[in-house]
Design a protein around this motif. Structure first.
Motif, PDB file in Angstrom:
ATOM      1  N   MET A   1      33.014  31.784  39.756  1.00 48.14           N
ATOM      2  CA  MET A   1      34.169  31.241  38.440  1.00 48.14           C
ATOM      3  C   MET A   1      35.026  32.051  38.705  1.00 48.14           C
ATOM      4  SD  MET A   1      33.038  34.528  35.418  1.00 48.14           S
ATOM      5  CE  MET A   1      32.223  33.023  33.771  1.00 48.14           C
ATOM      6  N   GLU A   2      35.214  32.968  40.044  1.00 47.60           N
ATOM      7  CA  GLU A   2      36.193  33.447  40.086  1.00 47.60           C
ATOM      8  C   GLU A   2      37.606  32.452  40.984  1.00 47.60           C
ATOM      9  OE1 GLU A   2      33.021  34.379  44.061  1.00 47.60           O
ATOM     10  OE2 GLU A   2      32.239  34.391  41.476  1.00 47.60           O
ATOM     11  N   ASP A   3      37.351  31.559  40.744  1.00 46.06           N
ATOM     12  CA  ASP A   3      38.161  30.472  41.630  1.00 46.06           C
ATOM     13  C   ASP A   3      39.396  29.975  40.286  1.00 46.06           C
ATOM     14  OD1 ASP A   3      37.094  30.112  44.465  1.00 46.06           O
ATOM     15  OD2 ASP A   3      35.973  27.612  43.171  1.00 46.06           O
ATOM     16  N   TRP A   4      39.280  29.696  38.842  1.00 49.06           N
ATOM     17  CA  TRP A   4      39.707  29.619  38.221  1.00 49.06           C
ATOM     18  C   TRP A   4      39.840  31.158  37.635  1.00 49.06           C
ATOM     19  CZ3 TRP A   4      39.664  32.049  33.316  1.00 49.06           C
ATOM     20  CH2 TRP A   4      38.615  32.852  33.059  1.00 49.06           C
ATOM     21  N   ILE A   5      40.144  32.041  37.406  1.00 50.18           N
ATOM     22  CA  ILE A   5      40.749  33.638  37.660  1.00 50.18           C
ATOM     23  C   ILE A   5      41.542  33.717  38.510  1.00 50.18           C
ATOM     24  CG2 ILE A   5      40.320  36.387  37.559  1.00 50.18           C
ATOM     25  CD1 ILE A   5      37.404  35.056  36.248  1.00 50.18           C
ATOM     26  N   ILE A   6      41.218  33.178  39.942  1.00 47.13           N
ATOM     27  CA  ILE A   6      42.146  33.299  41.439  1.00 47.13           C
ATOM     28  C   ILE A   6      43.695  32.749  40.980  1.00 47.13           C
ATOM     29  CG2 ILE A   6      43.011  32.853  43.698  1.00 47.13           C
ATOM     30  CD1 ILE A   6      40.111  33.626  44.184  1.00 47.13           C
ATOM     31  N   ARG A   7      43.632  30.635  39.925  1.00 43.13           N
ATOM     32  CA  ARG A   7      44.281  30.064  40.325  1.00 43.13           C
ATOM     33  C   ARG A   7      44.986  30.922  38.943  1.00 43.13           C
ATOM     34  NH1 ARG A   7      40.791  26.805  40.878  1.00 43.13           N
ATOM     35  NH2 ARG A   7      40.026  26.406  38.612  1.00 43.13           N
ATOM     36  N   LEU A   8      44.637  31.710  38.047  1.00 48.56           N
ATOM     37  CA  LEU A   8      45.638  31.987  36.506  1.00 48.56           C
ATOM     38  C   LEU A   8      46.425  33.692  37.425  1.00 48.56           C
ATOM     39  CD1 LEU A   8      46.407  31.519  33.964  1.00 48.56           C
ATOM     40  CD2 LEU A   8      44.075  33.450  33.315  1.00 48.56           C
ATOM     41  N   VAL A   9      45.368  34.237  37.813  1.00 43.72           N
ATOM     42  CA  VAL A   9      46.471  35.490  38.488  1.00 43.72           C
ATOM     43  C   VAL A   9      47.193  34.998  39.083  1.00 43.72           C
ATOM     44  CG1 VAL A   9      46.218  37.847  39.835  1.00 43.72           C
ATOM     45  CG2 VAL A   9      44.521  36.942  37.966  1.00 43.72           C
ATOM     46  N   ASP A  10      47.194  34.289  40.142  1.00 45.49           N
ATOM     47  CA  ASP A  10      48.097  34.330  41.092  1.00 45.49           C
ATOM     48  C   ASP A  10      49.327  33.020  40.833  1.00 45.49           C
ATOM     49  OD1 ASP A  10      46.743  34.718  43.133  1.00 45.49           O
ATOM     50  OD2 ASP A  10      46.119  33.005  43.747  1.00 45.49           O
ATOM     51  N   ALA A  12      50.378  33.843  36.676  1.00 48.85           N
ATOM     52  CA  ALA A  12      50.908  34.192  35.844  1.00 48.85           C
ATOM     53  C   ALA A  12      50.913  35.766  36.450  1.00 48.85           C
ATOM     54  CB  ALA A  12      50.119  33.465  34.220  1.00 48.85           C
ATOM     55  N   GLY A  13      50.406  35.631  36.382  1.00 48.29           N
ATOM     56  CA  GLY A  13      51.031  37.144  37.387  1.00 48.29           C
ATOM     57  C   GLY A  13      50.443  38.668  36.490  1.00 48.29           C
ATOM     58  N   VAL A  41      43.499  42.125  44.562  1.00 45.55           N
ATOM     59  CA  VAL A  41      44.257  41.426  46.193  1.00 45.55           C
ATOM     60  C   VAL A  41      45.471  41.408  45.977  1.00 45.55           C
ATOM     61  CG1 VAL A  41      42.978  39.669  47.231  1.00 45.55           C
ATOM     62  CG2 VAL A  41      41.650  41.065  46.466  1.00 45.55           C
ATOM     63  N   SER A  42      45.326  40.857  44.491  1.00 43.61           N
ATOM     64  CA  SER A  42      46.784  39.810  44.995  1.00 43.61           C
ATOM     65  C   SER A  42      47.806  40.719  44.986  1.00 43.61           C
ATOM     66  CB  SER A  42      46.693  39.461  43.730  1.00 43.61           C
ATOM     67  OG  SER A  42      48.114  38.144  43.041  1.00 43.61           O
ATOM     68  N   ALA A  43      47.704  42.025  44.836  1.00 41.31           N
ATOM     69  CA  ALA A  43      48.776  43.261  44.638  1.00 41.31           C
ATOM     70  C   ALA A  43      48.532  43.420  45.737  1.00 41.31           C
ATOM     71  CB  ALA A  43      48.635  44.548  43.647  1.00 41.31           C
ATOM     72  N   SER A  44      47.783  43.361  46.866  1.00 42.56           N
ATOM     73  CA  SER A  44      47.130  43.634  47.968  1.00 42.56           C
ATOM     74  C   SER A  44      48.662  42.982  49.129  1.00 42.56           C
ATOM     75  CB  SER A  44      46.198  44.198  48.815  1.00 42.56           C
ATOM     76  OG  SER A  44      45.443  42.941  49.036  1.00 42.56           O
ATOM     77  N   ARG A  45      48.375  41.850  48.412  1.00 41.77           N
ATOM     78  CA  ARG A  45      49.532  40.389  49.157  1.00 41.77           C
ATOM     79  C   ARG A  45      51.043  40.490  48.759  1.00 41.77           C
ATOM     80  NH1 ARG A  45      44.617  35.764  47.877  1.00 41.77           N
ATOM     81  NH2 ARG A  45      43.603  36.593  49.176  1.00 41.77           N
ATOM     82  N   GLY A  46      51.206  41.614  48.204  1.00 37.81           N
ATOM     83  CA  GLY A  46      52.571  41.378  47.614  1.00 37.81           C
ATOM     84  C   GLY A  46      53.095  40.708  46.488  1.00 37.81           C
ATOM     85  N   ASN A  47      51.805  40.304  45.693  1.00 38.52           N
ATOM     86  CA  ASN A  47      52.490  38.867  44.439  1.00 38.52           C
ATOM     87  C   ASN A  47      52.412  40.373  43.109  1.00 38.52           C
ATOM     88  OD1 ASN A  47      51.606  37.158  46.208  1.00 38.52           O
ATOM     89  ND2 ASN A  47      49.948  37.204  44.849  1.00 38.52           N
ATOM     90  N   MET A  48      52.383  41.179  42.678  1.00 39.54           N
ATOM     91  CA  MET A  48      52.415  42.239  42.191  1.00 39.54           C
ATOM     92  C   MET A  48      52.095  44.119  42.780  1.00 39.54           C
ATOM     93  SD  MET A  48      49.544  40.782  38.992  1.00 39.54           S
ATOM     94  CE  MET A  48      48.580  41.041  40.074  1.00 39.54           C
ATOM     95  N   THR A  49      52.694  44.502  41.511  1.00 34.99           N
ATOM     96  CA  THR A  49      51.944  45.936  42.645  1.00 34.99           C
ATOM     97  C   THR A  49      51.174  46.828  42.263  1.00 34.99           C
ATOM     98  OG1 THR A  49      53.199  47.021  40.691  1.00 34.99           O
ATOM     99  CG2 THR A  49      54.735  46.357  42.317  1.00 34.99           C
TER     100      THR A  49
END
Length: 210
Positions: A1-10, A12-13, A41-49
């Motif tokens: 289930m995480e795959d599509w969540i990861i893609r959407l977060v990456d 659409a932010g 995790v996405s925030a830790s990579r600098g994609n979001m705060t």
């Protein structure tokens, strides 16, 4: 289930985080544990705060919380009374128990809402009694937002500081969510087996006048 969540977060932010948390609140099987941890995790990579991630998750969840609150108000106490009388056997509930819950909610409603917002599964359900029992919109929004922000911050923070090791978070939160659901199901089955309806004359005293 995480795959599509990861893609959407990456893709659409913040908007993706808010949308996912809205869906999670309206449709609980979409797990907030995964959504907010992945967002962290996405925030830790600098994609979001981290702050923006928490705010987006809280906003999305609160929109869903308000939806259930509004729906409960529109359904109304009178309709709920009829509904419970009709399906009391399967709900393992009668109106007298609802009234006891209402009295408890009148005294401790703010605390109940605040704590429930940080418990898997109950996070979404608590909006219904809040609306049904007439909790003011202001109190509902204040205490719901505090609890929801706390839950979102804990999950996003875990993802942020653990980075790509977010599976370690799900390793603990996944079983916890399952445990809560199992406890609810076991309690329901236990009540279903033991529950006996009250005589009609005993219940008629509490039925609203036509």
């Amino acid at each position: 289930m995480e795959d599509w969540i990861i893609r959407l977060v990456d893709w659409a932010g913040y908007w993706g985080v808010a949308l996912l948390m809205l869906l999670e609140t309206v449709f609980p099987p979409v797990p907030s544990e995964v959504i907010m941890t992945v967002a962290g995790v996405s925030a830790s990579r600098g994609n979001m705060t981290l702050t923006g991630t928490i705010a987006a998750g809280t906003a999305g969840a609160m929109l869903g919380n308000w939806f259930w609150y509004w729906l409960a108000i529109k359904f109304g106490e009178a309709r709920m009374h009829v509904f419970i009388d009709k399906y009391s056997r399967w709900l393992t509930l009668d109106w007298e128990e609802v009234e006891r819950g209402e009295r408890l909610f009148e005294r401790y409603g703010s605390t109940i809402v605040l704590v429930a917002r940080m418990i898997p599964t109950l996070r979404s359900l608590i909006s219904i009694p809040a609306g049904l029992f007439g909790m003011s919109l202001r109190r509902f929004l204040v205490f719901s937002t505090i609890g929801t922000a706390g839950w979102s911050a804990a999950l996003a923070g875990a993802g942020y500081f653990l980075g790509s090791q977010f599976d370690d978070v799900e390793k603990w939160l996944g079983p916890l969510s399952t445990l809560v659901i199992v406890a609810i199901v076991v309690t329901y089955v236990w009540r279903l087996v033991r529950w006996k309806p009250k005589p009609v004359d005993a219940r008629s005293d509490t039925h609203p006048e036509a």
